[in-house]
Design a protein around this motif. Structure first.
Motif: not given
Length: 417
Positions: A61, A63, A123
């Motif tokens: 993710r 994040r 990511t």
């Protein structure tokens, strides 16, 4: 067949790998009386190392839940702006309860970050995005793992990639958008903007090309040499396989992520061996911070995706073997790719002095191709001591590269306001 064998091997090893992870967790637990026995720490560290080497790594993710924007903390909400079978356009929307901060946030320049479709997930650019969010309204291309795309979605070649970029840029309103491409997408992004300019369409305010193979004949690296020393047929035969039946994309031809990962590791095997040995030693010493840093890095590094075969093979042939962009011989859907047609988009190129993926001069070559852009609207940055990742991630990116990128964007935001 190799992909199928890989999946069979993974399925056979998975019970042992899972058990190793559970055993490591149990033996490291302070509530377990066995953890205090002599030698158990070595057994537990060994189990965790086996688990880390053998486990499946899912897509991480981003994040990014909040950022400091204009001196105020702003919440960040991740939203899919456009969903397509092969790529999503993701928006990092910043929110603030402070009216003054919100007004400044809404006035920030729009930046489209084009992440590479070259093995790792978008990511990988988490640090790039998080830094940009201080002063910009940020979107990113979030590529879909090709093994998850049903065959019915059709092929995805380099021309589809370019069409996707044109769609995203136009959706964001080209005249208010700055496009930043990192590594592999520098070529299709430059092609997309060239085609837009040739067609008389509005083009982005600026394009920032970072560490990409615009002209891979300049200072060739091991990556370039592999693509040129093997014939095109070799890549078709040896690195492209069908997706196994246990995935939604069963039957789709792909360049598998596990092969790409093997190539990444093969470029610096001693460094990765040392990193895992150090991880083992950190677990023995109880150096939990360094061990966690290792986990975070390899959670990202080991998470790879499959590439559509059409796109991968097009890139090998058009970009690395035939050099169509720098030679001016590239046509997309019958239209010539002519970077010299770009006149209203500012150009910034960025290279790392020690880049072992895109050598010095490969990205800077865009300046020779974009002859229609006035000299005053161009700039180049060579980052001393930086490797490939250092120009868009880490301390050098945040402290050296980003301030110049921010000022470049602001300059052309003011100029065309």
């Amino acid at each position: 067949m190799l992909y199928h064998l890989h999946e069979v091997n993974r399925s056979l090893l998975n019970p042992f790998v899972t058990w190793s992870g559970a055993a490591a967790q149990a033996l490291f637990s302070p509530d377990n009386w066995m953890s205090r026995m002599p030698g158990v720490d070595r057994v537990a560290a060994g189990y965790e190392l086996v688990y880390r080497l053998g486990k499946d790594y899912e897509k991480p993710r981003f994040r990014i839940d909040s950022v400091l924007a204009h001196g105020q903390s702003a919440a960040v909400v991740e939203q899919v702006e456009i969903a397509t079978p092969f790529c999503n356009l993701v928006h990092f929307r910043r929110c603030s309860d402070n009216p003054d901060a919100l007004a400044r946030i809404c006035a920030d320049p729009v930046v489209l970050v084009v992440a590479p479709l070259s093995g790792h997930h978008a990511t990988l650019l988490r640090d790039t995005v998080q830094t940009l969010l201080r002063d910009h309204d940020v979107y990113i291309t979030d590529w879909i793992d090709a093994r998850m795309v049903p065959v019915e979605a059709g092929p995805f070649g380099l021309e589809h990639y370019i069409a996707c970029m044109r769609r995203f840029i136009n959706h964001l309103d080209a005249q208010r958008t700055h496009v930043m491409s990192v590594c592999q997408p520098t070529v299709p992004v430059l092609a997309a903007i060239s085609l837009m300019a040739s067609a008389g369409e509005a083009t982005p305010r600026s394009m920032i090309l970072m560490g990409g193979p615009i002209d891979p004949r300049q200072c060739p690296t091991a990556v370039n040499n592999l693509a040129t020393t093997k014939p095109y047929a070799w890549f078709e035969t040896n690195v492209v396989f069908d997706v196994p039946p246990n995935y939604p994309g069963k039957g789709r031809r792909v360049y598998p992520g596990f092969l790409q990962h093997a190539g990444f590791v093969a470029m610096n095997p001693s460094r990765h061996f040392s990193a895992h040995w150090d991880f083992y030693q950190n677990l023995l010493r109880g150096d939990l911070d360094d061990a966690e840093s290792h986990r975070r890095f390899y959670d990202e590094y080991n998470a790879v995706l499959d590439l559509p075969a059409e796109f991968y093979l097009d890139t090998i042939r058009i970009v690395f073997q035939e050099h169509r962009l720098p030679l001016g011989t590239w046509r997309v859907d019958g239209e010539a790719v002519t970077p010299g047609a770009i006149r209203k988009t500012a150009l910034l190129t960025i290279e790392g002095e020690l880049d072992d993926i895109s050598g010095i001069g490969q990205t800077r070559a865009a300046h020779d191709l974009c002859s229609g852009i006035p000299q005053r609207d161009r700039a180049h940055i060579e980052v001393a001591g930086a490797g490939h990742y250092g120009i868009f991630s880490g301390r050098r990116w945040r402290d050296i590269v980003y301030p110049d990128v921010r000022e470049f964007i602001r300059k052309f935001e003011r100029k065309k306001a």
